[in-house]
Scaffold this motif. Structure first.
Motif, PDB file in Angstrom:
ATOM      1  N   ARG A 175     -55.947   9.644  55.585  1.00  0.00           N
ATOM      2  CA  ARG A 175     -57.082  10.057  54.753  1.00  0.00           C
ATOM      3  C   ARG A 175     -57.375   9.008  53.683  1.00  0.00           C
ATOM      4  O   ARG A 175     -58.532   8.664  53.435  1.00  0.00           O
ATOM      5  CB  ARG A 175     -56.777  11.387  54.077  1.00  0.00           C
ATOM      6  CG  ARG A 175     -56.654  12.562  55.024  1.00  0.00           C
ATOM      7  CD  ARG A 175     -58.003  13.054  55.487  1.00  0.00           C
ATOM      8  NE  ARG A 175     -57.902  14.341  56.159  1.00  0.00           N
ATOM      9  CZ  ARG A 175     -58.925  14.982  56.692  1.00  0.00           C
ATOM     10  NH1 ARG A 175     -60.129  14.438  56.641  1.00  0.00           N
ATOM     11  NH2 ARG A 175     -58.760  16.139  57.289  1.00  0.00           N
ATOM     12  N   GLU A 178     -59.024   5.920  55.169  1.00  0.00           N
ATOM     13  CA  GLU A 178     -60.418   6.156  55.527  1.00  0.00           C
ATOM     14  C   GLU A 178     -61.312   6.272  54.293  1.00  0.00           C
ATOM     15  O   GLU A 178     -62.473   5.842  54.302  1.00  0.00           O
ATOM     16  CB  GLU A 178     -60.535   7.439  56.366  1.00  0.00           C
ATOM     17  CG  GLU A 178     -59.890   7.328  57.734  1.00  0.00           C
ATOM     18  CD  GLU A 178     -59.845   8.653  58.471  1.00  0.00           C
ATOM     19  OE1 GLU A 178     -59.597   8.644  59.686  1.00  0.00           O
ATOM     20  OE2 GLU A 178     -60.062   9.712  57.832  1.00  0.00           O
ATOM     21  N   ASP A 179     -60.762   6.867  53.233  1.00  0.00           N
ATOM     22  CA  ASP A 179     -61.522   7.039  51.997  1.00  0.00           C
ATOM     23  C   ASP A 179     -60.551   7.022  50.819  1.00  0.00           C
ATOM     24  O   ASP A 179     -59.836   7.999  50.576  1.00  0.00           O
ATOM     25  CB  ASP A 179     -62.281   8.369  52.023  1.00  0.00           C
ATOM     26  CG  ASP A 179     -63.061   8.620  50.744  1.00  0.00           C
ATOM     27  OD1 ASP A 179     -63.063   7.749  49.855  1.00  0.00           O
ATOM     28  OD2 ASP A 179     -63.685   9.702  50.637  1.00  0.00           O
ATOM     29  N   HIS A 181     -60.917   7.517  47.875  1.00  0.00           N
ATOM     30  CA  HIS A 181     -61.188   8.553  46.871  1.00  0.00           C
ATOM     31  C   HIS A 181     -60.943   9.965  47.396  1.00  0.00           C
ATOM     32  O   HIS A 181     -61.174  10.931  46.661  1.00  0.00           O
ATOM     33  CB  HIS A 181     -62.649   8.444  46.405  1.00  0.00           C
ATOM     34  CG  HIS A 181     -62.986   7.146  45.757  1.00  0.00           C
ATOM     35  ND1 HIS A 181     -62.507   6.764  44.523  1.00  0.00           N
ATOM     36  CD2 HIS A 181     -63.763   6.112  46.197  1.00  0.00           C
ATOM     37  CE1 HIS A 181     -62.972   5.574  44.209  1.00  0.00           C
ATOM     38  NE2 HIS A 181     -63.727   5.148  45.212  1.00  0.00           N
ATOM     39  N   PHE A 182     -60.491  10.101  48.624  1.00  0.00           N
ATOM     40  CA  PHE A 182     -60.408  11.417  49.253  1.00  0.00           C
ATOM     41  C   PHE A 182     -59.581  12.400  48.433  1.00  0.00           C
ATOM     42  O   PHE A 182     -59.931  13.574  48.309  1.00  0.00           O
ATOM     43  CB  PHE A 182     -59.823  11.305  50.662  1.00  0.00           C
ATOM     44  CG  PHE A 182     -59.876  12.591  51.434  1.00  0.00           C
ATOM     45  CD1 PHE A 182     -61.020  12.955  52.123  1.00  0.00           C
ATOM     46  CD2 PHE A 182     -58.785  13.457  51.460  1.00  0.00           C
ATOM     47  CE1 PHE A 182     -61.085  14.157  52.818  1.00  0.00           C
ATOM     48  CE2 PHE A 182     -58.837  14.652  52.150  1.00  0.00           C
ATOM     49  CZ  PHE A 182     -59.988  15.004  52.839  1.00  0.00           C
ATOM     50  N   GLY A 256     -62.576  14.931  48.271  1.00  0.00           N
ATOM     51  CA  GLY A 256     -62.429  15.109  49.714  1.00  0.00           C
ATOM     52  C   GLY A 256     -62.929  16.436  50.224  1.00  0.00           C
ATOM     53  O   GLY A 256     -63.349  16.550  51.382  1.00  0.00           O
ATOM     54  N   THR A 265     -71.590  13.534  45.213  1.00  0.00           N
ATOM     55  CA  THR A 265     -70.170  13.307  45.505  1.00  0.00           C
ATOM     56  C   THR A 265     -69.826  11.818  45.438  1.00  0.00           C
ATOM     57  O   THR A 265     -68.778  11.434  44.895  1.00  0.00           O
ATOM     58  CB  THR A 265     -69.820  13.866  46.894  1.00  0.00           C
ATOM     59  OG1 THR A 265     -70.064  15.269  46.924  1.00  0.00           O
ATOM     60  CG2 THR A 265     -68.362  13.609  47.240  1.00  0.00           C
ATOM     61  N   LYS A 266     -70.674  10.982  45.981  1.00  0.00           N
ATOM     62  CA  LYS A 266     -70.436   9.532  45.973  1.00  0.00           C
ATOM     63  C   LYS A 266     -70.360   9.004  44.543  1.00  0.00           C
ATOM     64  O   LYS A 266     -69.444   8.236  44.186  1.00  0.00           O
ATOM     65  CB  LYS A 266     -71.536   8.812  46.745  1.00  0.00           C
ATOM     66  CG  LYS A 266     -71.325   7.310  46.918  1.00  0.00           C
ATOM     67  CD  LYS A 266     -72.418   6.720  47.806  1.00  0.00           C
ATOM     68  CE  LYS A 266     -72.146   5.254  48.137  1.00  0.00           C
ATOM     69  NZ  LYS A 266     -72.160   4.388  46.947  1.00  0.00           N
ATOM     70  N   ALA A 269     -67.233  10.081  42.803  1.00  0.00           N
ATOM     71  CA  ALA A 269     -66.048   9.351  43.255  1.00  0.00           C
ATOM     72  C   ALA A 269     -65.996   7.925  42.696  1.00  0.00           C
ATOM     73  O   ALA A 269     -64.913   7.403  42.429  1.00  0.00           O
ATOM     74  CB  ALA A 269     -66.014   9.301  44.777  1.00  0.00           C
ATOM     75  N   GLU A 270     -67.147   7.296  42.508  1.00  0.00           N
ATOM     76  CA  GLU A 270     -67.178   5.864  42.229  1.00  0.00           C
ATOM     77  C   GLU A 270     -67.545   5.498  40.797  1.00  0.00           C
ATOM     78  O   GLU A 270     -67.267   4.378  40.351  1.00  0.00           O
ATOM     79  CB  GLU A 270     -68.157   5.177  43.189  1.00  0.00           C
ATOM     80  CG  GLU A 270     -67.768   5.329  44.650  1.00  0.00           C
ATOM     81  CD  GLU A 270     -68.787   4.716  45.593  1.00  0.00           C
ATOM     82  OE1 GLU A 270     -69.852   4.249  45.095  1.00  0.00           O
ATOM     83  OE2 GLU A 270     -68.531   4.695  46.818  1.00  0.00           O
ATOM     84  N   THR A 296     -55.699  10.775  41.169  1.00  0.00           N
ATOM     85  CA  THR A 296     -55.456  10.869  42.608  1.00  0.00           C
ATOM     86  C   THR A 296     -54.233  11.741  42.848  1.00  0.00           C
ATOM     87  O   THR A 296     -53.150  11.468  42.315  1.00  0.00           O
ATOM     88  CB  THR A 296     -55.226   9.478  43.230  1.00  0.00           C
ATOM     89  OG1 THR A 296     -56.365   8.659  42.972  1.00  0.00           O
ATOM     90  CG2 THR A 296     -55.001   9.592  44.727  1.00  0.00           C
TER      91      THR A 296
END
Length: 370
Positions: A175, A178-179, A181-182, A256, A265-266, A269-270, A296
């Motif tokens: 996970r 893949e991301d 920030h998940f 996630g 959401t993006k 996360a960023e 995290t």
């Protein structure tokens, strides 16, 4: 196929039961011989067992009480047969897997069910009376609910035990790869300048033009950058009724498992911590955002949830790949596939955790996508 109730795998088993269960047992009325004969017929058979009409009625009664959304969908002739067919399969899977569970899983599962139901003993009369009425309406007893939970916990305990620590770690690492920030948990504030009227239940009425919304959002951004108070500005400018009185704050949101629209959401996360964002456009207008905290979650913090998720996958695999080996046969009529329900363009607030065949969307101006 409707998935085995995913609510079983959620932390704390968020079934809504802890808010409504009663400690008093609903009276179980006697049935005459004719009714008993009618409910004794087998609705489904499988190698080593069967499910009678009476057993299925109890199973459906419990699920209707725990999942009002599904109960509502069952009122529609279009969905009723489809849902019942799927639920009958689920009941068979539960019966088979609970019978095959190890003694350790049976002991652990029944213990967890007892512990989970323990808080109901402290409920007041209003809570007890309310749930007793729900049980009566569904023609079930509290023992039926307790038996359902015991069987469910036993199956989950058995499936969880089959998941190895290495599989949990591999899933966690996958996970993150893949991301990155998940597994982030974020406290975020936003002020929504909407293009749609939040008072419109259809989510179609225009509140302001895109140009006007962007201009207003930039005005908010400028005031925040000059030291403006987020709480005060949210009350003055935000069109999100779900957060404007709380300073636009959404605390401890999982990236996630976010239910927010993708653009929100993006950014959540960023966006750097404590930085006011440029206006973030979504289908509902412009969001001016600020992330207050981000952390995290570690493998140790997530391992139980991951194990339950992987255990759920084992149940799904059994249903799809192994159930035919048990010669499962449903005697219910084959339903026609229902048409996909129409969804509103507006986001919904607080969707029920149970996935029903006919979900409905309740429009709001929150940045939620469901």
């Amino acid at each position: 196929m409707r998935q085995i109730n995913k609510r079983w795998t959620q932390k704390g088993l968020a079934l809504g039961l802890a808010l409504t269960l009663s400690v008093s047992l609903a009276a179980c009325g006697k049935k005459d011989n004719k009714e008993a004969a009618d409910t004794s017929k087998a609705l489904a058979t499988y190698k080593g067992g069967e499910i009678t009409q009476a057993e299925f009625d109890k199973f459906m009664g419990v699920n209707k009480v725990l999942d009002p959304q599904m109960a509502s969908a069952l009122e529609s002739p279009e969905y009723k047969g489809f849902i019942e067919k799927q639920m009958l399969t689920q009941e068979a899977v539960l019966e088979i897997l609970s019978k095959e569970a190890t003694d350790t899983a049976k002991t652990e599962g029944e213990k967890k069910a007892t512990e989970y139901l323990e808080p109901i003993k402290s409920w007041d009369k209003t809570q007890k009376d309310s749930f007793d009425q729900k049980l009566k309406d569904a023609k079930i007893t509290q023992k039926d609910v307790e038996d359902y939970f015991k069987q469910t916990f036993v199956v989950m305990a058995d499936m969880d035990a089959k998941v190895t620590d290495q599989q949990v770690k591999d899933d966690y690492d996958k996970r993150l790869k893949e991301d990155p920030h998940f597994y982030d948990i974020v406290t975020v504030r936003h002020i929504l300048v909407s293009t749609k009227d939040p008072a419109d239940p259809e989510g179609k009425k225009v509140l302001r033009t895109d140009e006007d919304a962007l201009k207003r959002a930039k005005e908010v951004q400028d005031k925040l950058n000059k030291g403006g108070d987020f709480d005060a500005l949210a009350k003055e400018y935000s069109d999100d009724p779900g957060s404007k009185e709380n300073g636009g704050k959404y605390e401890n949101q999982s990236v996630g498992n976010s239910s927010f629209v993708p653009e929100f959401t993006k950014a959540m996360a960023e966006l750097p911590v404590n930085k006011v964002s440029d206006p973030v456009k979504s289908d509902y207008g412009y969001h001016v955002m600020r992330v207050d905290t981000r952390k995290t979650e570690t493998l140790d913090e997530k391992k139980d949830e991951i194990r339950s998720t992987l255990g759920q996958s084992l149940i799904n695999d059994f249903m799809e790949k192994k159930l035919p080996d048990y010669e499962f046969k449903s005697n219910l009529p084959e339903p026609s596939m229902p048409a996909a329900p129409e969804t509103s363009a507006a986001p919904g607030a607080g969707a029920s955790p149970g996935a029903s065949a006919a979900p409905s969307a309740s429009p709001s101006a929150e940045p939620s996508k469901k």
